[in-house]
Design a protein around this motif. Structure first.
Motif: not given
Length: 346
Positions: A8-11, A107-108, A146-147, A165-166
């Protein structure tokens, strides 16, 4: 460029904004308003793309690229001048490219999701915003921070603790392990398996119980199908910031320091001790109980059979200082050439 079906691209971002956000330098202010929609290789890029040029071996691709912008070093741009391209300069261009890629592909953000057909034991603790995919198993006493993201068909064994975040990839298994924050374990990896410990018995080898753990520091990356055995009595330890490639074997009670880099198909035998910042090339083998000093480098396909001092580069089997290895290789080549000449038909 990355396939939108998977990433998924940003910008988009202006070239000036990219330079500012990653802390690099814009080569020409007039190009600052150029709109960049994506990153791509020099060969595949289009006019709205940014490409990295960090290796002179890709000179021909740089000269012919259709990319509207290129991230490179001043030295390379002066050596290979190119008109009409927006340039961003960085003396650590490879590192800054990573920042550009994260800018376009962050990262999503995921909410808490526990899929159907997930086996979670009643006393397992799952932190906020975790994602657990189908057919995963969380054993008794497991703690997820978490996450965390747990892939399909993954097994997290009894008592395992993962920090925040693992990521544990599809089909991996983790047992007898305490894992820090931000650790990524790729698909098919095996963490905490019983080490190769046997004693000779009257009727053959007798397995020695493997009663230790695997302790993994923060921000470690462990490649696909890598195996890290738990300690025989003490612990197998992987230091924070270490990066381990695919298909690596780390034996019981090995200790890997901070920020080491271990390439694919390396074998590290039990109780080997690596200092901080050690780099090991692909298919190298490290004997048991070897001590490798901080900052040492091991060339690919080497066989390390004795201790290596800090900041030394070694190669060959058995491994010797790299200059000595090159001299030996050259001498062998001369002997072989002389032998062929002596046996040539008269």
């Amino acid at each position: 460029m990355p396939d939108a079906r998977f990433f998924q691209r940003a910008g988009p971002f202006s070239l000036a904004e990219i330079a500012e956000r990653i802390g690099a330098h814009l080569g020409d202010a007039a190009k600052g308003n150029l709109i960049i929609t994506d990153v791509a290789t020099l060969e595949d890029a289009e006019i709205t793309h940014l490409s990295p040029f960090v290796d002179p071996r890709y000179y021909s691709s740089y000269i012919t690229t259709a990319a509207g912008a290129v991230l490179t070093t001043r030295n390379l741009s002066e050596k290979f001048p190119r008109l009409g391209v927006g340039l961003i300069f960085s003396e650590t261009a490879r590192l800054h490219y990573a920042s550009v890629a994260w800018l376009f592909y962050p990262e999503a953000v995921r909410g808490s999701v526990v899929r159907m057909r997930v086996a979670v034991c009643g006393n397992a603790i799952v932190g906020a915003d975790c994602q657990i995919e189908p057919s995963a198993v969380l054993g008794t006493g497991v703690v997820l921070g978490s996450r965390c993201q747990i892939g399909c068909n993954t097994v997290i064994g009894q008592g395992v603790v993962l920090g925040d975040s693992c990521i544990v990839g599809d089909g991996a298994s983790v047992s007898h392990a305490l894992i820090g924050n931000g650790v990524e374990i790729f698909a098919g990896a095996r963490i905490g398996t019983a080490g190769f410990g046997f004693a000779p018995g009257p009727r053959g080898p007798i397995r020695i119980p493997q009663l230790g753990r695997v302790v993994i520091g923060d921000n470690v990356e462990i490649g696909a199908n890598t195996t890290i055995d738990r300690g025989g009595l003490g612990d197998t330890v992987i230091g924070a910031g270490t990066v381990i490639d695919n298909l690596v074997q780390i034996g019981h009670n090995a200790r890997i320091g901070l920020s080491c880099v271990i390439a694919a198909q390396v074998g590290i035998a039990g109780s080997a001790n690596l200092g901080d910042g050690v780099m090991i090339g692909g298919q190298a083998a490290i004997a048991d109980h070897i001590v490798i000093g901080s900052g040492a480098r091991i060339a690919a396909c080497s066989g390390v059979m004795r201790d290596v001092p800090p900041l030394i580069t070694v190669g060959g089997a058995p491994a010797v200082p790299i200059r000595q290895f090159h001299r030996q290789t050259t001498a062998l080549g001369r002997i072989a050439k002389s032998h062929r000449s002596d046996n040539a038909p008269k």
